[in-house]
Design a protein around this motif. Structure first.
Motif, PDB file in Angstrom:
ATOM      1  N   GLN A  10      26.297  76.849   5.297  1.00  0.00           N
ATOM      2  CA  GLN A  10      25.949  78.527   6.677  1.00  0.00           C
ATOM      3  C   GLN A  10      25.268  78.843   5.311  1.00  0.00           C
ATOM      4  O   GLN A  10      24.657  79.991   5.528  1.00  0.00           O
ATOM      5  N   ARG A  11      26.113  78.896   4.427  1.00  0.00           N
ATOM      6  CA  ARG A  11      25.128  79.707   2.967  1.00  0.00           C
ATOM      7  C   ARG A  11      23.590  79.426   3.131  1.00  0.00           C
ATOM      8  O   ARG A  11      23.285  80.651   2.922  1.00  0.00           O
ATOM      9  N   GLU A  12      23.559  78.849   2.265  1.00  0.00           N
ATOM     10  CA  GLU A  12      21.913  77.683   2.658  1.00  0.00           C
ATOM     11  C   GLU A  12      21.577  78.305   3.803  1.00  0.00           C
ATOM     12  O   GLU A  12      20.396  78.475   3.075  1.00  0.00           O
ATOM     13  N   LEU A  13      21.665  78.476   4.515  1.00  0.00           N
ATOM     14  CA  LEU A  13      20.681  78.425   6.179  1.00  0.00           C
ATOM     15  C   LEU A  13      20.981  80.036   6.336  1.00  0.00           C
ATOM     16  O   LEU A  13      19.232  80.308   6.244  1.00  0.00           O
TER      17      LEU A  13
ATOM     18  N   LYS B 155       8.883  83.498  16.855  1.00  0.00           N
ATOM     19  CA  LYS B 155       8.482  82.394  16.605  1.00  0.00           C
ATOM     20  C   LYS B 155       7.571  81.733  15.581  1.00  0.00           C
ATOM     21  O   LYS B 155       8.172  80.696  14.583  1.00  0.00           O
ATOM     22  N   GLU B 156       6.897  82.766  14.899  1.00  0.00           N
ATOM     23  CA  GLU B 156       5.698  82.549  14.054  1.00  0.00           C
ATOM     24  C   GLU B 156       6.800  82.253  12.712  1.00  0.00           C
ATOM     25  O   GLU B 156       6.804  81.115  11.792  1.00  0.00           O
ATOM     26  N   LYS B 157       8.099  83.078  12.857  1.00  0.00           N
ATOM     27  CA  LYS B 157       8.381  83.301  11.325  1.00  0.00           C
ATOM     28  C   LYS B 157       9.255  81.877  11.179  1.00  0.00           C
ATOM     29  O   LYS B 157       9.679  81.062   9.643  1.00  0.00           O
ATOM     30  N   TYR B 158       9.822  81.537  12.308  1.00  0.00           N
ATOM     31  CA  TYR B 158      11.002  79.750  12.763  1.00  0.00           C
ATOM     32  C   TYR B 158      10.179  79.327  12.255  1.00  0.00           C
ATOM     33  O   TYR B 158      10.676  77.904  12.314  1.00  0.00           O
ATOM     34  N   ASP B 159       8.443  79.429  13.092  1.00  0.00           N
ATOM     35  CA  ASP B 159       7.679  77.746  12.954  1.00  0.00           C
ATOM     36  C   ASP B 159       7.904  77.395  11.355  1.00  0.00           C
ATOM     37  O   ASP B 159       7.774  76.040  10.408  1.00  0.00           O
ATOM     38  N   ALA B 160       7.680  78.169   9.906  1.00  0.00           N
ATOM     39  CA  ALA B 160       7.342  78.295   9.164  1.00  0.00           C
ATOM     40  C   ALA B 160       8.824  77.849   8.296  1.00  0.00           C
ATOM     41  O   ALA B 160       8.743  77.299   7.253  1.00  0.00           O
TER      42      ALA B 160
ATOM     43  N   LEU C  98      14.817  74.685   7.319  1.00  0.00           N
ATOM     44  CA  LEU C  98      15.919  74.097   7.911  1.00  0.00           C
ATOM     45  C   LEU C  98      16.645  72.972   8.513  1.00  0.00           C
ATOM     46  O   LEU C  98      17.922  72.420   8.225  1.00  0.00           O
ATOM     47  N   THR C  99      15.830  72.318   8.774  1.00  0.00           N
ATOM     48  CA  THR C  99      15.889  70.763   8.949  1.00  0.00           C
ATOM     49  C   THR C  99      16.142  70.093   7.812  1.00  0.00           C
ATOM     50  O   THR C  99      17.298  69.481   7.769  1.00  0.00           O
ATOM     51  N   ALA C 100      15.909  70.483   6.010  1.00  0.00           N
ATOM     52  CA  ALA C 100      16.350  70.244   5.323  1.00  0.00           C
ATOM     53  C   ALA C 100      17.714  69.671   5.330  1.00  0.00           C
ATOM     54  O   ALA C 100      18.179  68.977   4.927  1.00  0.00           O
ATOM     55  N   ILE C 101      18.294  71.105   5.653  1.00  0.00           N
ATOM     56  CA  ILE C 101      19.521  71.749   5.008  1.00  0.00           C
ATOM     57  C   ILE C 101      20.237  70.833   5.790  1.00  0.00           C
ATOM     58  O   ILE C 101      21.476  70.682   4.776  1.00  0.00           O
TER      59      ILE C 101
END
Length: 264
Positions: free
Chosen positions: A122-125, A92-97, A102-105
């Motif tokens: 998908q490659r950028e994600l 969760k901490e990693k996803y929060d960071a 991710l939103t920008a991509i």
């Protein structure tokens, strides 16, 4: 990340009572040494022997034997919960960071629906995941400790249900083989408190989404308890009380870890 929290919450607070409800609808033939089936032979029957053995050491006090075995099993499974909780918090901490990136991509490719654009997104994600050392499949692997616990908990449940000697004894104010309204109410209250304890740290939005579970889970336990011998709500009450204490302990450990991370 709220979706992930919701899913984890459902697994802990809805699926278990639902499985017990299904189990309560099945035939409960007495377990014995000649019972056929792998699960009966290697899970249910050994637990039945443990219950009878411990009860024998306690002057045939089957109620106390079930309490001691329930606590022992929960203590043995606690490391799995600790590891699962620690892993979930780290993810969760990693996803929060990672979330702003991710939103920008995703916004970058929001209006680009071509196959090439989607592949590039998908490659950028994936690059973003790798940069933050996140494995998207890690959350699925986190279900493994829960799966490993099922045979133990369900085996013990069936052992309680299918050991005929239990029904012939009493404990405190009730007969273990008869229905008991007071114990049913206790079991309902315990599961409602467990639901509230599991909500600690959740956002208001998630709490609102999960409100119905706070009704369904205790209601399922209540319906089963009213139609089952008192030994089952006894087991659920003890198990629920243990889980409440475990949840509070895990929350405090996490809060202390978060406090230590703060700069002085």
């Amino acid at each position: 990340m709220e979706k992930q929290s919701v899913f984890s919450f459902l697994k802990k607070n809805f699926f278990a009572p639902a499985l017990l409800f299904l189990a309560g609808c099945t035939a409960a033939e007495p377990i014995h040494a000649d019972s056929s089936g792998f699960f009966d032979q290697y899970f249910v029957y050994p637990f039945s022997l443990f219950i009878k053995g411990i009860a024998g050491l306690l002057n045939d006090n089957y109620g106390l034997a079930i309490i001691l075995l329930t606590v022992t099993i929960r203590l043995a499974l606690m490391p799995f919960f600790l590891r699962q909780t620690r892993s979930s918090l780290q993810i969760k901490e990693k996803y929060d960071a990672l979330k702003p990136e991710l939103t920008a991509i995703q916004n970058k490719y929001k209006n680009k629906q071509s196959q090439n654009a989607q592949l590039e997104m998908q490659r950028e994600l994936m690059k973003a995941y790798q940069k933050h050392h996140i494995n998207p499949l890690a959350s699925a692997a986190g279900c493994l400790p829960i799966i490993l616990q099922f045979p133990i908990l369900i085996g013990f449940y069936y052992a309680i249900l299918r050991t005929p000697e239990i029904s012939a004894h009493s404990f405190l104010w009730f007969d273990l083989g008869s229905r008991d309204f007071i114990l049913t109410v206790i079991a309902i209250c315990v599961y409602f408190i467990q639901f509230k304890a599991a909500q600690i740290g959740m956002s208001v939005k998630v709490k609102q989404q999960m409100a119905i579970i706070g009704v369904i889970s205790p209601a399922v336990i209540g319906i089963i308890s009213l139609n089952s011998p008192a030994v089952l709500p006894l087991y659920w009450s003890v198990s629920g009380i243990f889980m409440i204490g475990q949840t509070i302990m895990l929350r405090r450990i996490h809060a202390a870890a978060e406090k230590n991370k703060q700069p002085v």
